[in-house]
Enzyme design. Structure first.
Site, PDB file in Angstrom:
ATOM      1  N   HIS A   5      33.114 -72.398  80.779  1.00  0.00           N
ATOM      2  CA  HIS A   5      32.489 -73.722  80.719  1.00  0.00           C
ATOM      3  C   HIS A   5      31.098 -73.734  81.341  1.00  0.00           C
ATOM      4  CE1 HIS A   5      36.569 -74.921  79.711  1.00  0.00           C
ATOM      5  NE2 HIS A   5      36.051 -76.039  79.241  1.00  0.00           N
ATOM      6  N   GLY A   6      30.835 -72.828  82.258  1.00  0.00           N
ATOM      7  CA  GLY A   6      29.507 -72.824  82.846  1.00  0.00           C
ATOM      8  C   GLY A   6      29.416 -71.875  84.020  1.00  0.00           C
TER       9      GLY A   6
END
Lengths: 88, 489
Positions: B328-329
């Site tokens: 996701h990051g």
């Protein structure tokens, strides 16, 4: 391969781990999809395959370990048969 | 350009007209989709178009190489490794290099060394996490001979660059889309109706629900939490859960709707996750295409391997969900979020094992698990865990996370977010909540019946209903709506 014996082994595993006596009733046909009928959740397929490999003395080909290939009694028995599974 | 912004209303009609001018002609239709997809990509960042083009050509060539009959196994394996290294390397370079060097610097400083590696600021190519996972799936499937080789570079490139899924997925497997674009497509009324309906529903979730909750409830509170009371802290976290659901499920529905307008069916990505009664069920309903990807290509191969990992199901959850968080990051907060979800799955699995022992002893426990009380408690626990774990998902700094959690129980602030300041905004908030409740009620027996009746109603009645919704949206939704949260992943 002792097809009836392995089938019973799988039913027993389902009863012992997921349905506690109801498995035979839920499997109305050996052709039905276990995912669609809620007989087995997707994550439990890993547990099923571990059980089958340990108890049927078979090493299932890695390339064939997909949920689609094991989504139903007949599909499972077919894959086990192709891989030379045996009981005992 | 994104799929919910004004520019789309110029781009989409041109694409549709050109596309359907060649109805039934595969070469023409795929050519239009490919040029349109690359143009769409170019509008996002012209200097990064090469990323998707290079990755497409390389994986197409690798697929042809791996899939050729008679090729030595060692060569095939090396080609698969090349695909994995290139795809993951590209992802790491663009997405994680800054985080790696920053974390390295922090570690060196903590250990007392005067080392400072330069932190590169690299623009993130649009949708790289999504098309990278799609192409990895292709290479693996072809290697195991589960999917046929895509012989046509045009078809392959069209699949990778299909513009509805470029911004934020869903992660489309090759076998889910390539067979559809290997033949010419012809329009049907049902296709257009289904596409328009999915797009409209997605647009409501995105532009009406998510884009209102963000600036009016979530962002003000989360950016200055000490100004707000403990109750507002809770409101912001719950609001954030609804916001990212609206954002991502909305985007996915819009992508599915746009796909249908071009005669292409994309996979479902959300299935009412707020109805989940366990975290395992939650992950079967939330971001389905990522979850199934992780299960098929990471969790399954890892825990079914012949080596040390075999059967280590709990550890598999922790590792896979830590990586899911990182997907996701590039931030520790995302990784913490992933690990917390992994922990929840481990706890659930352990609880399941314990409960099995009870069921084996006495079947009354089987019946108890089917009661409404059990279902409600399980639902409340799962949803609470999802909501609480959103704090590290939204606030990446570990110190701020602790401060926010403390504020959920003790906070002297008295500020009011813009969304609760006026009667008009309160009405807006109430309509959003009502919409979300009604949307989920379609999954109940009565709600499903009512929705089915509406679907079966004469077209003019449905048309008037959709028209009223559109008029309402045109009045209340600013068309300069924000970007997608998940586009940054």
């Amino acid at each position: 391969m002792d097809r009836a014996g392995i089938r019973q082994l799988i039913i027993d595993w389902l009863d012992d781990n997921h349905h506690f006596g109801d498995a035979e009733d839920l499997i109305t046909s050996d052709d039905i999809s276990w995912i669609e009928h809620g007989i087995l959740k997707s994550l439990a397929f890993v547990e099923l395959i571990l059980f089958l490999e340990d108890n049927c003395h078979v090493a299932l080909p890695r390339a064939e370990l997909t949920r689609e290939n094991f989504d139903g009694m007949n599909k499972i028995l077919r894959k086990l048969e192709e891989s030379g599974a045996r009981l005992g | 350009m994104s799929i919910h912004q004004v520019e789309l209303w110029f781009f989409l009609p041109v694409m549709l007209v050109l596309y359907w001018l060649g109805a039934g002609r595969r070469l023409w239709q795929n050519g239009v989709l490919l040029v349109g997809g690359w143009l769409f990509y170019w509008t996002w960042n012209p200097t990064l178009l090469w990323v998707i083009v290079a990755a497409t050509v390389l994986d197409y060539a690798i697929g042809r190489f791996i899939g050729t009959e008679g090729r030595p196994e060692s060569h095939r394996k090396a080609a698969l490794a090349l695909s994995v290294i290139y795809n993951l390397g590209q992802l790491c370079w663009f997405k994680y290099i800054g985080w790696f060097t920053g974390s390295f610097n922090d570690l060196m400083t903590a250990l007392g060394f005067e080392v400072s590696a330069p932190i590169l600021k690299i623009a993130l190519p649009l949708g790289i996490s999504y098309f990278t996972f799609g192409k990895l799936a292709y290479a693996i499937e072809v290697y195991y001979r589960r999917s046929p080789v895509c012989e046509s570079l045009l078809n392959f490139a069209t699949w990778v660059a299909f513009f509805p899924q470029l911004v934020a997925g869903p992660i489309v497997r090759p076998r889910q889309m390539i067979p559809q674009i290997e033949v010419g497509r012809r329009p049907t009324a049902k296709m257009f109706a289904g596409g328009a309906q999915a797009f409209l529903l997605g647009f409501i979730l995105k532009a009406y629900v998510a884009d209102w909750l963000g600036p009016n409830i979530v962002d003000p509170i989360m950016s200055a939490p000490t100004d707000y009371s403990a109750a507002m802290h809770w409101l912001a976290v719950v609001g954030y859960g609804l916001q990212i659901f609206g954002d991502f499920a909305g985007y996915s529905l819009m992508a599915i709707g746009l796909g249908r307008l071009f005669g292409v069916e994309l996979p479902e990505n959300f299935n009412f996750p707020f109805l989940s009664k366990s975290m395992m069920e939650f992950w079967r309903r939330w971001h389905i295409t990522l979850n199934t990807w992780l299960f098929d290509y990471l969790y399954g191969p890892l825990t079914l391997s012949r080596g040390w990992w075999r059967g280590r199901l709990d550890l598999g959850f922790l590792v896979v969900f830590a990586l899911c968080g990182l997907w996701h990051g590039a931030a520790w907060g995302f990784m913490l979020w992933g690990v917390l979800h992994g922990v929840a799955l481990v706890v659930e699995r352990r609880w399941g094992e314990y409960y099995k022992t009870l069921c084996r002893k006495d079947r009354v426990w089987v019946k108890r698990r089917k009661t409404r009380v059990y279902a409600f408690v399980a639902w409340a626990l799962a949803q609470s865990w999802f909501i609480v774990t959103l704090i590290p998902f939204r606030i990446h700094d570990v110190g701020n996370i602790a401060g926010y959690v403390q504020g959920m129980f003790v906070s002297a602030g008295s500020a009011v977010p813009p969304g609760l300041e006026s009667l008009r905004e309160l009405q807006h908030f109430a309509v959003i909540l009502l919409f979300l409740v009604v949307y989920h009620l379609t999954q109940t027996r009565l709600g499903g019946w009512a929705w089915g009746r509406f679907q079966a109603a004469p077209a003019p009645i449905r048309g008037v209903a959709y028209g009223l919704v559109l008029v309402y949206l045109f009045i209340y939704v600013p068309l300069s709506a924000g970007t997608f949260v998940y586009a940054n992943f």
